[in-house]
Design an enzyme around this catalytic site. Structure first.
Site, PDB file in Angstrom:
ATOM      1  N   THR A   1       5.582   9.433   2.072  1.00  0.00           N
ATOM      2  CA  THR A   1       6.455  10.243   2.936  1.00  0.00           C
ATOM      3  C   THR A   1       7.146   9.409   4.026  1.00  0.00           C
ATOM      4  O   THR A   1       7.772   9.972   4.934  1.00  0.00           O
ATOM      5  CB  THR A   1       5.660  11.377   3.626  1.00  0.00           C
ATOM      6  OG1 THR A   1       4.734  10.775   4.554  1.00  0.00           O
ATOM      7  CG2 THR A   1       4.898  12.225   2.621  1.00  0.00           C
ATOM      8  N   SER A   2       7.033   8.107   3.930  1.00  0.00           N
ATOM      9  CA  SER A   2       7.629   7.220   4.929  1.00  0.00           C
ATOM     10  C   SER A   2       9.109   7.558   5.159  1.00  0.00           C
ATOM     11  O   SER A   2       9.835   7.884   4.224  1.00  0.00           O
ATOM     12  CB  SER A   2       7.520   5.781   4.414  1.00  0.00           C
ATOM     13  OG  SER A   2       8.534   4.980   4.977  1.00  0.00           O
TER      14      SER A   2
ATOM     15  N   LEU B   1      -0.795  -5.876   6.945  1.00  0.00           N
ATOM     16  CA  LEU B   1      -1.982  -6.690   7.219  1.00  0.00           C
ATOM     17  C   LEU B   1      -3.091  -6.491   6.196  1.00  0.00           C
ATOM     18  O   LEU B   1      -3.991  -7.313   6.091  1.00  0.00           O
ATOM     19  CB  LEU B   1      -2.536  -6.359   8.620  1.00  0.00           C
ATOM     20  CG  LEU B   1      -1.615  -6.657   9.808  1.00  0.00           C
ATOM     21  CD1 LEU B   1      -2.304  -6.294  11.117  1.00  0.00           C
ATOM     22  CD2 LEU B   1      -1.186  -8.117   9.818  1.00  0.00           C
TER      23      LEU B   1
ATOM     24  N   ILE C   1      -5.972  -0.140   4.310  1.00  0.00           N
ATOM     25  CA  ILE C   1      -6.980   0.692   4.973  1.00  0.00           C
ATOM     26  C   ILE C   1      -7.681   1.482   3.876  1.00  0.00           C
ATOM     27  O   ILE C   1      -7.015   2.122   3.048  1.00  0.00           O
ATOM     28  CB  ILE C   1      -6.307   1.642   5.983  1.00  0.00           C
ATOM     29  CG1 ILE C   1      -5.591   0.828   7.074  1.00  0.00           C
ATOM     30  CG2 ILE C   1      -7.318   2.618   6.585  1.00  0.00           C
ATOM     31  CD1 ILE C   1      -4.487   1.568   7.773  1.00  0.00           C
TER      32      ILE C   1
ATOM     33  N   PRO D   1       0.839  -1.208   0.000  1.00  0.00           N
ATOM     34  CA  PRO D   1       0.000   0.000   0.000  1.00  0.00           C
ATOM     35  C   PRO D   1       0.871   1.256   0.000  1.00  0.00           C
ATOM     36  O   PRO D   1       1.941   1.278   0.618  1.00  0.00           O
ATOM     37  CB  PRO D   1      -0.781  -0.103   1.317  1.00  0.00           C
ATOM     38  CG  PRO D   1      -0.587  -1.500   1.813  1.00  0.00           C
ATOM     39  CD  PRO D   1       0.701  -1.989   1.257  1.00  0.00           C
TER      40      PRO D   1
ATOM     41  N   ALA E   1       0.902   7.665  13.507  1.00  0.00           N
ATOM     42  CA  ALA E   1       1.547   8.974  13.431  1.00  0.00           C
ATOM     43  C   ALA E   1       1.154   9.913  14.577  1.00  0.00           C
ATOM     44  O   ALA E   1       0.207   9.654  15.326  1.00  0.00           O
ATOM     45  CB  ALA E   1       1.174   9.622  12.098  1.00  0.00           C
TER      46      ALA E   1
ATOM     47  N   TYR F   1      13.188  14.888  19.231  1.00  0.00           N
ATOM     48  CA  TYR F   1      13.369  14.806  17.785  1.00  0.00           C
ATOM     49  C   TYR F   1      14.773  15.322  17.465  1.00  0.00           C
ATOM     50  O   TYR F   1      15.104  16.464  17.821  1.00  0.00           O
ATOM     51  CB  TYR F   1      12.310  15.700  17.140  1.00  0.00           C
ATOM     52  CG  TYR F   1      12.120  15.525  15.678  1.00  0.00           C
ATOM     53  CD1 TYR F   1      11.170  14.643  15.188  1.00  0.00           C
ATOM     54  CD2 TYR F   1      12.876  16.255  14.774  1.00  0.00           C
ATOM     55  CE1 TYR F   1      10.980  14.487  13.830  1.00  0.00           C
ATOM     56  CE2 TYR F   1      12.692  16.100  13.415  1.00  0.00           C
ATOM     57  CZ  TYR F   1      11.741  15.217  12.950  1.00  0.00           C
ATOM     58  OH  TYR F   1      11.551  15.069  11.604  1.00  0.00           O
TER      59      TYR F   1
ATOM     60  N   GLY G   1       1.409  -1.450   6.498  1.00  0.00           N
ATOM     61  CA  GLY G   1       1.125  -2.081   5.208  1.00  0.00           C
ATOM     62  C   GLY G   1       1.212  -3.592   5.223  1.00  0.00           C
ATOM     63  O   GLY G   1       1.103  -4.227   4.176  1.00  0.00           O
TER      64      GLY G   1
HETATM   65  C1  LIG Z   1       9.450  15.996   6.073  1.00  0.00           C
HETATM   66  C2  LIG Z   1       8.749  14.922   6.846  1.00  0.00           C
HETATM   67  C3  LIG Z   1       8.091  15.259   8.012  1.00  0.00           C
HETATM   68  C4  LIG Z   1       7.432  14.264   8.736  1.00  0.00           C
HETATM   69  N1  LIG Z   1       6.778  14.618   9.891  1.00  0.00           N
HETATM   70  C5  LIG Z   1       6.089  13.689  10.585  1.00  0.00           C
HETATM   71  C6  LIG Z   1       5.372  14.048  11.767  1.00  0.00           C
HETATM   72  O1  LIG Z   1       5.363  15.205  12.190  1.00  0.00           O
HETATM   73  N2  LIG Z   1       4.682  13.076  12.416  1.00  0.00           N
HETATM   74  C7  LIG Z   1       4.656  11.795  11.961  1.00  0.00           C
HETATM   75  O2  LIG Z   1       3.993  10.959  12.573  1.00  0.00           O
HETATM   76  N3  LIG Z   1       5.354  11.420  10.868  1.00  0.00           N
HETATM   77  C8  LIG Z   1       6.058  12.328  10.159  1.00  0.00           C
HETATM   78  N4  LIG Z   1       6.751  11.963   9.033  1.00  0.00           N
HETATM   79  C9  LIG Z   1       6.710  10.577   8.571  1.00  0.00           C
HETATM   80  C10 LIG Z   1       5.552  10.277   7.596  1.00  0.00           C
HETATM   81  O3  LIG Z   1       5.031  11.459   7.051  1.00  0.00           O
HETATM   82  C11 LIG Z   1       4.485   9.511   8.328  1.00  0.00           C
HETATM   83  O4  LIG Z   1       4.965   8.240   8.631  1.00  0.00           O
HETATM   84  C12 LIG Z   1       3.152   9.407   7.575  1.00  0.00           C
HETATM   85  O5  LIG Z   1       2.190   8.913   8.469  1.00  0.00           O
HETATM   86  C13 LIG Z   1       3.200   8.511   6.353  1.00  0.00           C
HETATM   87  O6  LIG Z   1       2.017   8.717   5.622  1.00  0.00           O
HETATM   88  P1  LIG Z   1       1.941   8.487   4.053  1.00  0.00           P
HETATM   89  O7  LIG Z   1       0.536   8.689   3.644  1.00  0.00           O
HETATM   90  O8  LIG Z   1       2.959   9.301   3.358  1.00  0.00           O
HETATM   91  O9  LIG Z   1       2.290   6.940   3.948  1.00  0.00           O
HETATM   92  P2  LIG Z   1       3.382   6.220   3.057  1.00  0.00           P
HETATM   93  O10 LIG Z   1       4.703   6.847   3.282  1.00  0.00           O
HETATM   94  O11 LIG Z   1       2.917   6.134   1.664  1.00  0.00           O
HETATM   95  O12 LIG Z   1       3.357   4.766   3.701  1.00  0.00           O
HETATM   96  C14 LIG Z   1       3.866   4.546   4.994  1.00  0.00           C
HETATM   97  C15 LIG Z   1       3.521   3.124   5.425  1.00  0.00           C
HETATM   98  O13 LIG Z   1       2.114   3.009   5.573  1.00  0.00           O
HETATM   99  C16 LIG Z   1       1.584   2.034   4.690  1.00  0.00           C
HETATM  100  N5  LIG Z   1       0.318   2.569   4.187  1.00  0.00           N
HETATM  101  C17 LIG Z   1       0.104   3.764   3.596  1.00  0.00           C
HETATM  102  N6  LIG Z   1      -1.190   3.913   3.302  1.00  0.00           N
HETATM  103  C18 LIG Z   1      -1.808   2.777   3.708  1.00  0.00           C
HETATM  104  C19 LIG Z   1      -3.156   2.310   3.661  1.00  0.00           C
HETATM  105  N7  LIG Z   1      -4.137   3.041   3.151  1.00  0.00           N
HETATM  106  N8  LIG Z   1      -3.412   1.080   4.152  1.00  0.00           N
HETATM  107  C20 LIG Z   1      -2.433   0.311   4.699  1.00  0.00           C
HETATM  108  N9  LIG Z   1      -1.159   0.701   4.763  1.00  0.00           N
HETATM  109  C21 LIG Z   1      -0.856   1.921   4.276  1.00  0.00           C
HETATM  110  C22 LIG Z   1       2.635   1.848   3.613  1.00  0.00           C
HETATM  111  O14 LIG Z   1       2.580   0.562   3.029  1.00  0.00           O
HETATM  112  C23 LIG Z   1       3.903   2.062   4.409  1.00  0.00           C
HETATM  113  O15 LIG Z   1       4.238   0.889   5.095  1.00  0.00           O
HETATM  114  C24 LIG Z   1       7.440  12.924   8.290  1.00  0.00           C
HETATM  115  C25 LIG Z   1       8.105  12.596   7.106  1.00  0.00           C
HETATM  116  C26 LIG Z   1       8.761  13.590   6.390  1.00  0.00           C
HETATM  117  C27 LIG Z   1       9.478  13.209   5.133  1.00  0.00           C
END
Ligand SMILES: Cc1cc2nc3c(=O)[nH]c(=O)nc-3n(C[C@H](O)[C@H](O)[C@H](O)COP(=O)(O)OP(=O)(O)OC[C@H]3O[C@@H](n4cnc5c(N)ncnc54)[C@H](O)[C@@H]3O)c2cc1C
Length: 609
Positions: A179-180, A311, A314, A174, A258, A517, A309
């Protein structure tokens, strides 16, 4: 192979619920494919040799920051070339090896434009934003990327994708906003099955808003900034604002567990999440509408929070929303040193109801923020000099010791006024000096620039990354000092150029402790794969965090980056339980991204260092 059960239909909007218009089609091409953020925005060196920010998206855009490069040279004790050290290269993208039968099955459930095999898109869907990933995306490429990128627009299409993967032995990963920062989106290099990245961003609707009971059902691919905009049109906010809010999605927040910067007022994602729907290889996990609080034995929410990702996918979530605050106000306080700031935070948390966001930056990070100040002229320049003279001269704050606490107040006018009075009085008690709202606002705006800065300095040979933890109050100061000491030792031991920049801020407060952090940066040695040495330093820092009693992660998650540390954190019984859950829910490892504890095999422990 087991057939997934047919889903119970998602709940329908009932009387009194608002059904927002579907959002306009989103242009995903406005995002960079090989760097953070939007294509119109980047830091660069201008003709005068100063750093500037392009575009018009952020308050800093268009300004020159003449102090930044001199500050980097002085602090890291290095030379910084004005030309990028290494030009962007055409990276080889591994050829797609998509099983034709799987493709045919996908074509039965998705329209043609929802099945993409473009090389650049496949590459983008094979990584997130760790230092190594961005370096590889720009210069080296990856050994394995998804063979196909899928864009479902409905939950039944997601069910069709999972059924096709089950029938044809494919692997699904998924994808939310990409932004992971835990290597969670990286494809396992040894995966021989077809890999499909399932990009949820066409599932981006707010299905309904219940204004009376303050709930909304939102599809999982909705991006943070769009959720904010749309809820605001109806007078509400989710209040979840990770620093990646512009690009990350609701599904990603749940899957990574998050945390947002305003959690003091609105809570973390687990506090906001009332229910979740997910498509798994065993069927759709769903339920009738939840009560405000329940004791019902099983709770699918808990399974999906932090599932990374592994299980299932979502597809939507029911979340708690809040009325937009009447007032939002920034603030800041200067303290003479980090310990004074920490003591202030402890007492503030003890009083209860701290402002929506409270962040304490150490001295190095404070100076970093100052170095990114735009060029000032005329009255603004004079005022800034006078302010500096007042703080360091008349008030006797040491430029090498002082720290800044930035604040966001949100609430009714009365609430904000009461908080403001209480917070500044407490600040004074700890020797703090009120430093104005514009400094506070600038601190938060910089948050959105940090990842752009990381990518900019990388092009000039400086490697940088952030990592985080949480720790009880009594050990917070010790942890910050220990991690800094360890990083400097490891940096020196390897004879790396210059001095390491290792700085921290406290970003979240809890009754029992804080989130810390860190930023780490240094100039990489010349040569191939500089991220390997960087990983050694980060690994040592993580080792120090665990030694001092810190958590493996406060909000970034585990992914593949920290998986090897899990045996130091959980007993074998606990990890075995997660493996058994994974095997029961996903017996064929369709969700084979290999992240965290929900994996088919026990993780290789990371050796102690
Ligand atoms: C500049 C920067 C700032 C950040 N700040 C924060 C912060 O303040 N707080 C924080 O918590 N994190 C932060 N992060 C980390 C990141 O943004 C988080 O982990 C965010 O929750 C990931 O969301 P995403 O939609 O980009 O997921 P992705 O990066 O696309 O995926 C992350 C993981 O979730 C899984 N996933 C994604 N969508 C689904 C779905 N619908 N169903 C099942 N699995 C799924 C993916 O397979 C992967 O394992 C930051 C990252 C960056 C680069």
């Amino acid at each position: 192979m087991p057939e997934p059960s047919r889903p119970a239909a998602p709940s329908e909007p009932t009387a009194g619920r608002i059904v927002p218009a579907p959002p306009p089609p989103r242009d995903l091409s406005e995002e960079h494919l090989d760097a953070w953020g939007f294509r119109d925005t980047a830091f660069r060196v201008n003709a005068a040799g100063h750093v500037e920010l392009t575009g018009a998206r952020y308050p800093l855009a268009g300004s020159e920051m003449p102090d930044f490069l001199p500050w980097v040279r002085d602090t890291l004790k290095i030379e910084v070339d004005l030309e990028p050290r290494r030009p962007l290269e055409t990276r080889p993208v591994p050829p797609a090896r998509l099983d034709p039968a799987f493709r045919e099955a996908l074509a039965k459930v998705l329209p043609p434009d929802a099945i993409q095999q473009d090389d650049a898109l496949r590459m983008r869907h094979g990584h997130g934003h760790t230092l190594e990933e961005v370096y590889r995306a720009r210069y080296e490429g990856f050994p394995r990327v998804p063979d196909v990128v899928l864009y479902p627009a409905t939950e039944s299409q997601v069910v069709g994708i999972v059924e096709a993967a089950l029938s044809h032995g494919a692997c699904l990963i998924p994808f939310g906003g990409g932004t992971s920062v835990t290597d969670a989106l990286r494809c396992p290099p040894g995966e021989v099955r077809s890999i499909a990245s399932v990009d949820l961003r066409r599932m981006n609707r707010i299905r309904w808003i219940d204004p009376v009971n303050r709930m909304a059902e939102i599809e999982a691919g909705a991006v943070g900034r769009h959720i904010s905009e749309q809820l605001a049109e109806h007078g509400f906010t989710l209040g979840h604002e990770p620093d990646s809010v512009e690009l990350s999605t609701l599904g990603g927040w749940i899957a990574t567990h998050a945390s947002g910067m305003k959690k003091n007022r609105y809570g973390n994602i687990e506090d906001l999440l009332l229910d979740v729907r997910a498509v798994t290889p065993r069927g759709v996990v769903s339920r009738s509408e939840p009560g405000p609080r329940e004791s019902v034995s099983a709770d699918p929410r808990r399974w999906m929070l932090g599932s990374e990702g592994g299980l299932g996918i979502i597809t939507s979530a029911l979340v708690r929303i809040s009325p937009l605050p009447e007032l939002q106000e920034y603030g800041s306080i200067l303290f003479r040193g980090f310990d004074a700031g920490l003591a202030f935070l402890y007492e503030l948390q003890g009083q209860g109801a701290p402002p929506a966001s409270v962040r304490l930056m150490d001295n190095l990070q404070f100076r970093f923020g100052q170095a990114l100040s735009p060029r000032r002229a005329g009255v603004a320049k004079l005022r800034s000099r006078l302010e500096r003279a007042f703080v360091t001269g008349l008030r006797g704050f040491s430029p090498d010791e002082m720290v800044a606490c930035t604040l966001v107040f949100e609430g009714s006018r009365r609430e904000v006024a009461e908080q403001r009075r209480r917070v500044y009085a407490l600040g004074r008690k700890h020797g703090g000096m009120r430093a104005g709202s514009s400094n506070g606002a600038r601190g938060y705006q910089l948050t959105f620039g940090i990842a752009y800065i990381r990518d900019f300095v990388m092009a000039h040979g400086v490697l940088a990354e952030s990592f985080e933890t949480s720790i009880p109050w009594s050990r917070a100061g010790e942890l910050c000092a220990a991690v800094k000491r360890r990083v400097h030792q490891e940096h020196a031991r390897r004879g790396l150029p210059g001095v390491a920049f290792i700085s921290c801020r406290i970003t979240q407060l809890y009754p029992t402790g804080v989130c810390v952090y860190f930023y780490l940066a240094y100039k990489g040695a010349e040569g191939e794969r500089p991220y390997e040495v960087f990983a050694e330093l980060e690994h040592a820092a993580r080792d120090e965090i665990l030694r001092t009693g810190g958590a493996l992660s406060h909000h970034h998650g585990v992914g593949k980056l920290r998986k090897g540390f899990l045996p130091r954190v959980f007993s074998e019984a606990a990890l075995g339980w997660a493996r058994d859950t994974k095997r029961a829910l996903d017996p064929h490892n369709v969700f084979g991204g290999g992240n965290g504890a929900f994996v088919a095999d026990a993780p290789e422990p990371t050796p102690r260092v």
